[in-house]
Design an enzyme around this catalytic site. Structure first.
Site, PDB file in Angstrom:
ATOM      1  CG  HIS A 267      -2.186  -0.713   1.041  1.00 22.46           C
ATOM      2  ND1 HIS A 267      -3.498  -0.005   1.295  1.00 22.46           N
ATOM      3  CD2 HIS A 267      -2.397  -1.980   0.530  1.00 22.46           C
ATOM      4  CE1 HIS A 267      -4.489  -1.081   1.123  1.00 22.46           C
ATOM      5  NE2 HIS A 267      -4.015  -2.035   0.649  1.00 22.46           N
TER       6      HIS A 267
ATOM      7  CD  GLU B 228      -6.309  -2.024  -2.934  1.00 16.25           C
ATOM      8  OE1 GLU B 228      -5.431  -1.427  -2.885  1.00 16.25           O
ATOM      9  OE2 GLU B 228      -6.633  -3.336  -3.085  1.00 16.25           O
TER      10      GLU B 228
END
Length: 316
Positions: free
Chosen positions: A38, A105
């Site tokens: 991330h 994402e």
């Protein structure tokens, strides 16, 4: 026999702490480690996001078990650069690294300024990235012009055996698309009946005989109240469901949505229980689906206590 691995959540712990937790997990008997990748956490309460690829080299150097990660090529990472990282880890730690490729994402990928497309377009982009990376990891010189562009790329430091490139899927539809080309499947845990449908779709789509890994999300603590509090504090924003997780761009926006997730909703994505026996039964049910590894992600910040409990109750 299905192996039980440990999920390292970079969103929740700083890299140094997470390295130490990986070492502790191996010592406790976990058979592998998987980490997230991330740029931003899901929630401001999580508050971390170290660089996964830097961390992988350090953590693998401090341990001996296999490691894997999930990343989205084609946005934040050019696939040729990601392939170089895969090859380097594969050469340094032979037979110990695998990578799952996902469509990503917006939370992590939109920062480069590229448009954030719908899921079918992201699926098509992922397939191009896989083809490029697969060829590079086999020593080919690659030129590709499509959704991504690669000009005369070649990897010079290669492992003897290319690390496998899995595909990541949360739904049967995506799993079926992956079956014909991904070298394995990474999917989410939870309800065994729902997981079985994802795995069946992967195998029907061409994935028969390929390895399957599961990331199973739980919240364990010494008491049920604390397990629920941990889940709501750390993982409520992720439990909102639907397509929202892939399209929201800011941790603060996830925090706003997390206010609408309570004890009745959190169970959609987290198995909340203070009972090790219940978690053991869940693992047995998922193992019965014929999967290779189940990576346990305990969402609470009580990682040391969780690892110690797992050593006593889940890994024997």
């Amino acid at each position: 026999m299905t192996r039980i691995g440990y999920h390292a959540s970079h969103e929740q712990f700083d890299p140094r702490t997470m390295r130490d937790l990986a070492v502790r997990a191996e010592a406790a008997g976990f058979a592998g480690v998987k980490c997230s990748d991330h740029l931003q956490p899901w929630s401001t309460r999580q508050g971390q996001s170290g660089h996964a690829w830097v961390w992988l080299g350090a953590a693998m150097g401090a341990t001996t078990v296999p490691f894997g990660s999930i990343s989205a090529p084609g946005y934040r990472y050019h696939p040729a650069v990601m392939a170089q990282a895969v090859a380097t880890l594969g050469q340094m730690f032979p037979g110990r690294f695998w990578l799952a490729l996902g469509t990503g994402e917006a939370l992590n990928e939109w920062v480069t300024g590229l448009p954030w497309p719908d899921k079918p377009e992201r699926n098509a982009r992922l397939r191009e990235c896989f083809d490029v990376m697969h060829a590079l990891l086999r020593g080919e010189t690659v030129t590709h012009r499509g959704r991504i562009t690669v000009i005369e790329a070649r990897l010079w430091s290669l492992p003897d055996t290319p690390p496998p490139l899995f595909g990541a899927a949360a739904t049967p539809e995506t799993a079926r698309l992956l079956g014909g080309w991904a070298e394995g499947l990474l999917t989410l845990g939870g309800d065994p009946d729902k997981v079985a449908k994802v795995i069946a779709a992967f195998r029907e789509g061409g994935g028969e005989g390929k390895p399957v890994h599961i990331q199973h999300t739980i919240s364990w603590a010494e008491t049920q109240d604390q397990a629920m509090a941990n889940a709501l504090d750390q993982w409520a924003p992720v439990a909102i469901g639907g397509e929202i997780n892939w399209d929201i761009r800011r941790p603060t926006d996830f925090d706003l949505l997390g206010q609408f997730v309570g004890p009745d909703q959190i169970g959609r994505s987290v198995r909340v229980s203070a009972d090790p026996g219940l978690h053991r039964a869940d693992l047995q049910a998922l193992a019965g689906l014929g999967v290779d590894t189940i990576f346990l992600h305990n969402v609470g910040l009580n990682q040391e206590a969780f690892i110690d409990m797992a050593a006593r109750e889940l890994l024997g």
